[in-house]
Design a protein around this motif. Structure first.
Motif, short mmCIF file in Angstrom:
data_model
loop_
_atom_site.label_atom_id
_atom_site.label_comp_id
_atom_site.label_asym_id
_atom_site.label_seq_id
_atom_site.Cartn_x
_atom_site.Cartn_y
_atom_site.Cartn_z
N ALA A 1 0.82 -1.21 0.00
CA ALA A 1 0.00 0.00 0.00
C ALA A 1 0.85 1.26 0.00
O ALA A 1 0.49 2.27 -0.60
N GLN A 2 2.01 1.21 0.66
CA GLN A 2 2.88 2.38 0.70
C GLN A 2 3.69 2.54 -0.57
O GLN A 2 3.99 3.66 -0.97
N VAL A 3 4.03 1.46 -1.22
CA VAL A 3 4.88 1.52 -2.40
C VAL A 3 4.09 1.91 -3.64
O VAL A 3 4.56 2.71 -4.46
N THR A 4 2.90 1.39 -3.80
CA THR A 4 2.14 1.69 -5.00
C THR A 4 1.63 3.11 -4.93
O THR A 4 1.24 3.61 -3.89
N ALA A 5 1.64 3.78 -6.10
CA ALA A 5 1.20 5.16 -6.16
C ALA A 5 -0.31 5.22 -6.02
O ALA A 5 -1.02 4.33 -6.49
N PRO A 6 -0.81 6.29 -5.40
CA PRO A 6 -2.27 6.41 -5.32
C PRO A 6 -2.86 6.69 -6.69
O PRO A 6 -2.16 7.10 -7.61
#
Length: 105
Positions: A62-67
């Protein structure tokens, strides 16, 4: 014919054999309980590690993938206060009909 030993000696051997078998069964039972306890502890620790790994991988993912990107406004169109609603310009020219020629009969 004379017996090999006295009755007391035979009885003593029989009782000694029973005691030996009883102790062997008791020791086997104690080892079984210890093995089951050890196996349960290993299973719980492995389960906790798997669940913790799944949670950590989800957090990292969740932190690595871009929103999801926000939509950019189109030129000539103003954005309204409400998301997803657009205000169109007040003076939009209507398209002019193009004359077409019909074949002569």
């Amino acid at each position: 014919m004379a017996a090999r030993g006295s009755r007391n000696a035979q009885r003593a051997r029989t009782e000694a054999e029973r005691v030996r078998l009883h102790n062997a069964r008791r020791d086997w039972h104690v080892r079984q309980i210890a093995r089951r306890t050890r196996d349960n502890v290993i299973a719980v620790v492995a389960g906790v590690i798997i669940v913790a790994g799944a949670v950590v991988s989800q957090v990292v993912h969740a932190q690595v993938t871009a929103p999801e990107p926000t939509p950019t406004p189109s030129p000539g169109v103003e954005q309204s206060e409400a998301p997803g609603e657009q205000i169109l310009p007040s003076e939009t020219p209507a398209p002019e009909p193009v004359p077409t020629q019909t074949p002569a009969e």
